[in-house]
Motif scaffolding. Structure first.
Motif, mmCIF file in Angstrom:
data_model
loop_
_atom_site.group_PDB
_atom_site.id
_atom_site.type_symbol
_atom_site.label_atom_id
_atom_site.label_comp_id
_atom_site.label_asym_id
_atom_site.label_seq_id
_atom_site.Cartn_x
_atom_site.Cartn_y
_atom_site.Cartn_z
ATOM 1 N N GLU A 50 0.812 -1.213 0.000
ATOM 2 C CA GLU A 50 0.000 0.000 0.000
ATOM 3 C C GLU A 50 0.849 1.269 0.000
ATOM 4 O O GLU A 50 0.490 2.264 -0.612
ATOM 5 C CB GLU A 50 -0.939 0.008 1.204
ATOM 6 C CG GLU A 50 -2.073 -0.979 1.077
ATOM 7 C CD GLU A 50 -2.983 -0.997 2.287
ATOM 8 O OE1 GLU A 50 -2.649 -0.382 3.322
ATOM 9 O OE2 GLU A 50 -4.047 -1.630 2.193
ATOM 10 N N ARG A 51 1.987 1.224 0.690
ATOM 11 C CA ARG A 51 2.860 2.399 0.782
ATOM 12 C C ARG A 51 3.616 2.641 -0.524
ATOM 13 O O ARG A 51 3.725 3.777 -0.987
ATOM 14 C CB ARG A 51 3.858 2.206 1.928
ATOM 15 C CG ARG A 51 4.737 3.415 2.203
ATOM 16 C CD ARG A 51 5.679 3.241 3.403
ATOM 17 N NE ARG A 51 5.204 2.318 4.404
ATOM 18 C CZ ARG A 51 5.778 1.137 4.679
ATOM 19 N NH1 ARG A 51 6.849 0.751 4.018
ATOM 20 N NH2 ARG A 51 5.293 0.342 5.613
ATOM 21 N N HIS A 52 4.163 1.570 -1.123
ATOM 22 C CA HIS A 52 5.043 1.737 -2.286
ATOM 23 C C HIS A 52 4.350 1.550 -3.636
ATOM 24 O O HIS A 52 4.882 1.987 -4.660
ATOM 25 C CB HIS A 52 6.217 0.764 -2.189
ATOM 26 C CG HIS A 52 7.113 1.035 -1.027
ATOM 27 N ND1 HIS A 52 7.990 2.092 -0.998
ATOM 28 C CD2 HIS A 52 7.235 0.410 0.169
ATOM 29 C CE1 HIS A 52 8.641 2.092 0.153
ATOM 30 N NE2 HIS A 52 8.195 1.086 0.887
ATOM 31 N N TYR A 53 3.208 0.884 -3.655
ATOM 32 C CA TYR A 53 2.537 0.589 -4.925
ATOM 33 C C TYR A 53 1.043 0.909 -4.852
ATOM 34 O O TYR A 53 0.200 0.054 -5.115
ATOM 35 C CB TYR A 53 2.730 -0.888 -5.292
ATOM 36 C CG TYR A 53 4.176 -1.295 -5.403
ATOM 37 C CD1 TYR A 53 4.902 -1.050 -6.562
ATOM 38 C CD2 TYR A 53 4.828 -1.924 -4.345
ATOM 39 C CE1 TYR A 53 6.225 -1.422 -6.668
ATOM 40 C CE2 TYR A 53 6.156 -2.306 -4.440
ATOM 41 C CZ TYR A 53 6.849 -2.049 -5.603
ATOM 42 O OH TYR A 53 8.160 -2.418 -5.714
ATOM 43 N N PRO A 54 0.687 2.150 -4.501
ATOM 44 C CA PRO A 54 -0.741 2.478 -4.434
ATOM 45 C C PRO A 54 -1.376 2.374 -5.831
ATOM 46 O O PRO A 54 -0.717 2.621 -6.839
ATOM 47 C CB PRO A 54 -0.752 3.914 -3.926
ATOM 48 C CG PRO A 54 0.563 4.472 -4.344
ATOM 49 C CD PRO A 54 1.532 3.321 -4.282
ATOM 50 N N TYR A 55 -2.609 1.974 -5.868
ATOM 51 C CA TYR A 55 -3.414 1.903 -7.094
ATOM 52 C C TYR A 55 -2.993 0.791 -8.051
ATOM 53 O O TYR A 55 -3.464 0.750 -9.180
ATOM 54 C CB TYR A 55 -3.430 3.251 -7.836
ATOM 55 C CG TYR A 55 -3.736 4.410 -6.934
ATOM 56 C CD1 TYR A 55 -4.986 4.536 -6.338
ATOM 57 C CD2 TYR A 55 -2.768 5.362 -6.643
ATOM 58 C CE1 TYR A 55 -5.266 5.596 -5.491
ATOM 59 C CE2 TYR A 55 -3.046 6.418 -5.796
ATOM 60 C CZ TYR A 55 -4.294 6.529 -5.223
ATOM 61 O OH TYR A 55 -4.564 7.573 -4.384
ATOM 62 N N HIS A 56 -2.095 -0.104 -7.617
ATOM 63 C CA HIS A 56 -1.690 -1.213 -8.483
ATOM 64 C C HIS A 56 -2.641 -2.398 -8.304
ATOM 65 O O HIS A 56 -3.115 -2.680 -7.209
ATOM 66 C CB HIS A 56 -0.264 -1.675 -8.159
ATOM 67 C CG HIS A 56 0.794 -0.808 -8.732
ATOM 68 N ND1 HIS A 56 1.006 0.488 -8.324
ATOM 69 C CD2 HIS A 56 1.714 -1.049 -9.693
ATOM 70 C CE1 HIS A 56 2.016 1.003 -8.998
ATOM 71 N NE2 HIS A 56 2.450 0.093 -9.844
ATOM 72 N N GLU A 57 -2.882 -3.090 -9.401
ATOM 73 C CA GLU A 57 -3.598 -4.366 -9.359
ATOM 74 C C GLU A 57 -2.548 -5.419 -8.981
ATOM 75 O O GLU A 57 -1.527 -5.551 -9.654
ATOM 76 C CB GLU A 57 -4.183 -4.648 -10.742
ATOM 77 C CG GLU A 57 -4.950 -5.924 -10.852
ATOM 78 C CD GLU A 57 -5.453 -6.133 -12.260
ATOM 79 O OE1 GLU A 57 -5.243 -7.232 -12.790
ATOM 80 O OE2 GLU A 57 -6.041 -5.188 -12.831
ATOM 81 N N VAL A 58 -2.776 -6.172 -7.909
ATOM 82 C CA VAL A 58 -1.759 -7.049 -7.331
ATOM 83 C C VAL A 58 -2.032 -8.514 -7.653
ATOM 84 O O VAL A 58 -3.152 -8.999 -7.494
ATOM 85 C CB VAL A 58 -1.693 -6.868 -5.797
ATOM 86 C CG1 VAL A 58 -0.643 -7.783 -5.188
ATOM 87 C CG2 VAL A 58 -1.404 -5.417 -5.442
ATOM 88 N N SER A 59 -0.974 -9.227 -8.093
ATOM 89 C CA SER A 59 -0.999 -10.679 -8.284
ATOM 90 C C SER A 59 0.155 -11.258 -7.472
ATOM 91 O O SER A 59 1.249 -10.696 -7.464
ATOM 92 C CB SER A 59 -0.800 -11.054 -9.749
ATOM 93 O OG SER A 59 -1.840 -10.544 -10.534
ATOM 94 N N THR A 60 -0.111 -12.358 -6.772
ATOM 95 C CA THR A 60 0.940 -12.975 -5.955
ATOM 96 C C THR A 60 1.094 -14.444 -6.301
ATOM 97 O O THR A 60 0.179 -15.096 -6.800
ATOM 98 C CB THR A 60 0.636 -12.859 -4.441
ATOM 99 O OG1 THR A 60 -0.587 -13.548 -4.174
ATOM 100 C CG2 THR A 60 0.535 -11.435 -4.013
ATOM 101 N N ALA A 61 2.291 -14.961 -5.997
ATOM 102 C CA ALA A 61 2.582 -16.379 -6.129
ATOM 103 C C ALA A 61 3.604 -16.733 -5.066
ATOM 104 O O ALA A 61 4.380 -15.877 -4.640
ATOM 105 C CB ALA A 61 3.141 -16.688 -7.507
ATOM 106 N N TYR A 62 3.575 -17.972 -4.612
ATOM 107 C CA TYR A 62 4.588 -18.379 -3.652
ATOM 108 C C TYR A 62 5.181 -19.706 -4.095
ATOM 109 O O TYR A 62 4.570 -20.469 -4.833
ATOM 110 C CB TYR A 62 4.008 -18.479 -2.238
ATOM 111 C CG TYR A 62 3.058 -19.628 -2.014
ATOM 112 C CD1 TYR A 62 3.496 -20.827 -1.487
ATOM 113 C CD2 TYR A 62 1.711 -19.495 -2.314
ATOM 114 C CE1 TYR A 62 2.619 -21.876 -1.288
ATOM 115 C CE2 TYR A 62 0.827 -20.534 -2.112
ATOM 116 C CZ TYR A 62 1.286 -21.723 -1.595
ATOM 117 O OH TYR A 62 0.422 -22.753 -1.404
ATOM 118 N N GLU A 63 6.382 -19.950 -3.606
ATOM 119 C CA GLU A 63 7.099 -21.172 -3.945
ATOM 120 C C GLU A 63 6.583 -22.294 -3.054
ATOM 121 O O GLU A 63 6.549 -22.175 -1.835
ATOM 122 C CB GLU A 63 8.594 -20.979 -3.715
ATOM 123 C CG GLU A 63 9.381 -22.222 -3.936
ATOM 124 C CD GLU A 63 10.839 -22.041 -3.535
ATOM 125 O OE1 GLU A 63 11.637 -22.859 -3.992
ATOM 126 O OE2 GLU A 63 11.159 -21.140 -2.788
#
Length: 68
Positions: A50-63
């Motif tokens: 939220e602090r560094h990437y406001p307004y971004h659509e977020v996708s995550t993946a984990y190992e």
């Protein structure tokens, strides 16, 4: 003429999960991003995003390893 955004910026997060720390890589659709380590704290990661990437659509993946 006023410029308008037609697409949301995108953020891709890869997480290497360990018991005592996470290694996180954040990249956007425009840059290769950066890698950092943090304590295993989902709320801390959310605050970082939220602090560094406001307004971004977020996708995550984990190992997933042999136990996950």
């Amino acid at each position: 003429m006023k410029a308008e955004h037609t697409a949301s910026p995108k953020l891709f997060i890869g997480i290497d999960i360990h018991k005592r720390s996470w290694k996180v890589h954040c990249a956007t659709d425009l840059s290769s991003g950066r890698t950092f380590s943090m304590s295993p704290d989902p709320e801390g990661l959310r605050e970082h995003v939220e602090r560094h990437y406001p307004y971004h659509e977020v996708s995550t993946a984990y190992e997933a390893g042999c136990c996950g």
